[in-house]
Design a protein around this motif. Sequence first.
Motif, PDB file in Angstrom:
ATOM      1  N   LYS A 178       0.837  -1.196   0.000  1.00 38.55           N
ATOM      2  CA  LYS A 178       0.000   0.000   0.000  1.00 38.55           C
ATOM      3  C   LYS A 178       0.871   1.245   0.000  1.00 38.55           C
ATOM      4  CE  LYS A 178      -3.318  -2.374   3.074  1.00 38.55           C
ATOM      5  NZ  LYS A 178      -2.500  -3.602   3.266  1.00 38.55           N
ATOM      6  N   GLU A 179       0.340   2.306  -0.594  1.00 36.72           N
ATOM      7  CA  GLU A 179       0.945   3.634  -0.514  1.00 36.72           C
ATOM      8  C   GLU A 179       0.005   4.522   0.288  1.00 36.72           C
ATOM      9  OE1 GLU A 179       3.800   4.869  -4.230  1.00 36.72           O
ATOM     10  OE2 GLU A 179       1.660   5.083  -4.508  1.00 36.72           O
ATOM     11  N   LEU A 180       0.298   4.728   1.559  1.00 36.17           N
ATOM     12  CA  LEU A 180      -0.582   5.544   2.398  1.00 36.17           C
ATOM     13  C   LEU A 180       0.079   5.800   3.745  1.00 36.17           C
ATOM     14  CD1 LEU A 180      -1.478   2.942   4.150  1.00 36.17           C
ATOM     15  CD2 LEU A 180      -3.430   2.834   2.624  1.00 36.17           C
ATOM     16  N   ASP A 181      -0.577   6.619   4.541  1.00 40.60           N
ATOM     17  CA  ASP A 181      -0.101   6.946   5.878  1.00 40.60           C
ATOM     18  C   ASP A 181      -0.329   5.741   6.795  1.00 40.60           C
ATOM     19  OD1 ASP A 181       0.374   7.922   8.431  1.00 40.60           O
ATOM     20  OD2 ASP A 181      -0.671   9.818   8.089  1.00 40.60           O
ATOM     21  N   PRO A 182       0.718   5.192   7.417  1.00 44.69           N
ATOM     22  CA  PRO A 182       0.530   4.031   8.277  1.00 44.69           C
ATOM     23  C   PRO A 182      -0.110   4.352   9.622  1.00 44.69           C
ATOM     24  CG  PRO A 182       2.810   4.717   8.316  1.00 44.69           C
ATOM     25  CD  PRO A 182       2.136   5.565   7.274  1.00 44.69           C
ATOM     26  N   LYS A 183      -0.221   5.627   9.951  1.00 45.14           N
ATOM     27  CA  LYS A 183      -0.825   6.075  11.211  1.00 45.14           C
ATOM     28  C   LYS A 183      -0.037   5.572  12.427  1.00 45.14           C
ATOM     29  CE  LYS A 183      -5.546   6.703   9.498  1.00 45.14           C
ATOM     30  NZ  LYS A 183      -6.988   6.402   9.730  1.00 45.14           N
ATOM     31  N   PHE A 184       1.174   6.081  12.529  1.00 47.03           N
ATOM     32  CA  PHE A 184       1.960   5.839  13.735  1.00 47.03           C
ATOM     33  C   PHE A 184       1.330   6.563  14.919  1.00 47.03           C
ATOM     34  CE2 PHE A 184       5.471   5.571  10.478  1.00 47.03           C
ATOM     35  CZ  PHE A 184       5.655   4.199  10.591  1.00 47.03           C
ATOM     36  N   VAL A 185       1.620   6.092  16.110  1.00 47.05           N
ATOM     37  CA  VAL A 185       1.046   6.707  17.313  1.00 47.05           C
ATOM     38  C   VAL A 185       1.540   8.142  17.472  1.00 47.05           C
ATOM     39  CG1 VAL A 185       1.011   6.630  19.842  1.00 47.05           C
ATOM     40  CG2 VAL A 185       0.602   4.548  18.508  1.00 47.05           C
ATOM     41  N   ASN A 186       2.863   8.368  17.407  1.00 46.11           N
ATOM     42  CA  ASN A 186       3.380   9.724  17.590  1.00 46.11           C
ATOM     43  C   ASN A 186       4.831   9.781  17.116  1.00 46.11           C
ATOM     44  OD1 ASN A 186       4.220  12.261  18.442  1.00 46.11           O
ATOM     45  ND2 ASN A 186       3.204  12.133  20.426  1.00 46.11           N
ATOM     46  N   ASP A 191       7.387   7.374  18.667  1.00 44.81           N
ATOM     47  CA  ASP A 191       6.567   6.203  18.974  1.00 44.81           C
ATOM     48  C   ASP A 191       6.013   5.658  17.655  1.00 44.81           C
ATOM     49  OD1 ASP A 191       4.813   4.265  19.805  1.00 44.81           O
ATOM     50  OD2 ASP A 191       3.907   5.470  21.394  1.00 44.81           O
ATOM     51  N   PHE A 192       6.603   4.555  17.183  1.00 48.41           N
ATOM     52  CA  PHE A 192       6.265   3.997  15.880  1.00 48.41           C
ATOM     53  C   PHE A 192       5.342   2.785  15.994  1.00 48.41           C
ATOM     54  CE2 PHE A 192      10.007   6.551  15.099  1.00 48.41           C
ATOM     55  CZ  PHE A 192       9.665   7.224  13.936  1.00 48.41           C
ATOM     56  N   HIS A 193       4.659   2.653  17.131  1.00 50.78           N
ATOM     57  CA  HIS A 193       3.548   1.710  17.189  1.00 50.78           C
ATOM     58  C   HIS A 193       2.448   2.187  16.236  1.00 50.78           C
ATOM     59  CE1 HIS A 193       5.431   0.621  21.078  1.00 50.78           C
ATOM     60  NE2 HIS A 193       4.823  -0.543  20.924  1.00 50.78           N
ATOM     61  N   LEU A 194       1.578   1.286  15.847  1.00 52.17           N
ATOM     62  CA  LEU A 194       0.467   1.643  14.973  1.00 52.17           C
ATOM     63  C   LEU A 194      -0.764   2.007  15.799  1.00 52.17           C
ATOM     64  CD1 LEU A 194       0.700  -1.173  12.263  1.00 52.17           C
ATOM     65  CD2 LEU A 194       1.750   1.105  12.225  1.00 52.17           C
ATOM     66  N   GLN A 195      -1.482   3.021  15.343  1.00 51.06           N
ATOM     67  CA  GLN A 195      -2.771   3.330  15.939  1.00 51.06           C
ATOM     68  C   GLN A 195      -3.749   2.183  15.662  1.00 51.06           C
ATOM     69  OE1 GLN A 195      -4.273   7.194  14.764  1.00 51.06           O
ATOM     70  NE2 GLN A 195      -2.197   8.027  14.584  1.00 51.06           N
ATOM     71  N   SER A 196      -4.804   2.124  16.440  1.00 43.64           N
ATOM     72  CA  SER A 196      -5.779   1.040  16.269  1.00 43.64           C
ATOM     73  C   SER A 196      -6.460   1.084  14.908  1.00 43.64           C
ATOM     74  CB  SER A 196      -6.830   1.104  17.377  1.00 43.64           C
ATOM     75  OG  SER A 196      -7.533   2.349  17.339  1.00 43.64           O
ATOM     76  N   THR A 197      -6.508   2.293  14.288  1.00 46.20           N
ATOM     77  CA  THR A 197      -7.150   2.440  12.979  1.00 46.20           C
ATOM     78  C   THR A 197      -6.159   2.361  11.820  1.00 46.20           C
ATOM     79  OG1 THR A 197      -6.961   4.850  13.160  1.00 46.20           O
ATOM     80  CG2 THR A 197      -9.023   3.838  13.923  1.00 46.20           C
ATOM     81  N   SER A 198      -4.931   1.986  12.100  1.00 48.88           N
ATOM     82  CA  SER A 198      -3.910   1.926  11.054  1.00 48.88           C
ATOM     83  C   SER A 198      -4.250   0.873  10.009  1.00 48.88           C
ATOM     84  CB  SER A 198      -2.546   1.596  11.662  1.00 48.88           C
ATOM     85  OG  SER A 198      -1.606   1.261  10.652  1.00 48.88           O
ATOM     86  N   PHE A 206       1.434 -13.394   6.872  1.00 48.74           N
ATOM     87  CA  PHE A 206       1.144 -14.281   8.004  1.00 48.74           C
ATOM     88  C   PHE A 206       0.115 -13.684   8.968  1.00 48.74           C
ATOM     89  CE2 PHE A 206       5.806 -15.058   7.097  1.00 48.74           C
ATOM     90  CZ  PHE A 206       5.596 -16.170   6.301  1.00 48.74           C
ATOM     91  N   GLY A 207      -0.640 -12.678   8.527  1.00 47.88           N
ATOM     92  CA  GLY A 207      -1.657 -12.077   9.375  1.00 47.88           C
ATOM     93  C   GLY A 207      -1.114 -11.190  10.471  1.00 47.88           C
ATOM     94  N   LEU A 208       0.152 -10.791  10.374  1.00 57.18           N
ATOM     95  CA  LEU A 208       0.776  -9.938  11.381  1.00 57.18           C
ATOM     96  C   LEU A 208       0.556  -8.470  11.058  1.00 57.18           C
ATOM     97  CD1 LEU A 208       4.176 -11.839  11.681  1.00 57.18           C
ATOM     98  CD2 LEU A 208       2.275 -11.924  13.297  1.00 57.18           C
ATOM     99  N   ASP A 209       0.804  -7.607  12.045  1.00 54.77           N
ATOM    100  CA  ASP A 209       0.831  -6.177  11.782  1.00 54.77           C
ATOM    101  C   ASP A 209       2.044  -5.852  10.921  1.00 54.77           C
ATOM    102  OD1 ASP A 209      -1.351  -5.999  13.420  1.00 54.77           O
ATOM    103  OD2 ASP A 209      -0.405  -4.731  14.942  1.00 54.77           O
ATOM    104  N   ILE A 210       1.897  -4.877  10.043  1.00 53.24           N
ATOM    105  CA  ILE A 210       3.032  -4.352   9.284  1.00 53.24           C
ATOM    106  C   ILE A 210       3.786  -3.375  10.177  1.00 53.24           C
ATOM    107  CG2 ILE A 210       3.706  -3.056   7.228  1.00 53.24           C
ATOM    108  CD1 ILE A 210       1.220  -4.116   5.856  1.00 53.24           C
TER     109      ILE A 210
END
Length: 266
Positions: A178-186, A191-198, A206-210
């Motif tokens: 995908k080409e889009l904003d991954p929606k990092f937390v901050n 903080d490069f965790h993903l937001q819940s709506t990412s 394998f069904g994992l988070d990117i």
Amino acid sequence: IVENNHFKNTQSECVFDKEGGEDNVYRRNIFENCAVALKINNQGDNNGIQNVRTKIYENIFNCKNSVGNEAVRMLSEPTDWEVYNNVGYECDGLVVRSNSGPADGGIVYNNIWFGTTNRIMFESWNGDDREPDYLDNNIYEPNARYYENRFSGSEKSYNSLNAWSSAVHPKIYDRNSKELDPKFVNVNNNDFHLQSTSPGKLSGRFGLDIGAYPRNDNTVIGPRGTSFSNIPTTTSTTLLTITTTITSTTSTTLPSSQYSCSNSMP
């Protein structure tokens, strides 16, 4: 294994795997403001060993204020290499480059390359294949550029993921990326965790988070108990250089302690 470090503020490579590594693993490190964050090279023949089975995963490459901006540079015919579940922020994400011979067996997936200067480059100085065997389930900056056979007579470049993924390659690439904003937390607070709506949630291979936290857990990236903000600053040119020398044609196992770094670099 090189893990749980924070490499910061170097004028050249943060980590330089210099010569013919076998089974080297780079995981859960923070690379911040390095000209080249992680350079995998082969200087010298080393009995024909050319960076075999290198694995790079769950790292954060933050190039926002770097003098250069390469996250991973793979050189000299790497074989059976894997780059997965990393985050590259405002970096040239992945550069595979060499002067001779193909880069065999590469697997690249579940990475996020996001920011203003992202490029994915497979560079060939003599027309040999530099492209991986598998490349998919990544998230790219919408303005990213993609190159194949760069610096050869058959160089091609693509200005969009759609153009890149629909072009004819040795393999099928990035059909599920995908080409889009991954929606990092901050990102301002690193903080490069993903937001819940990412869009990267549960959408990777394998069904994992990117991204760098594929299991959405409390995996520690960087020194344990240490944040981005309180790492000492250095003006060194290269923080860590790894050289493997094998003088026998028989199988050789080197002690893991020669490769392990579990504390912050000064």
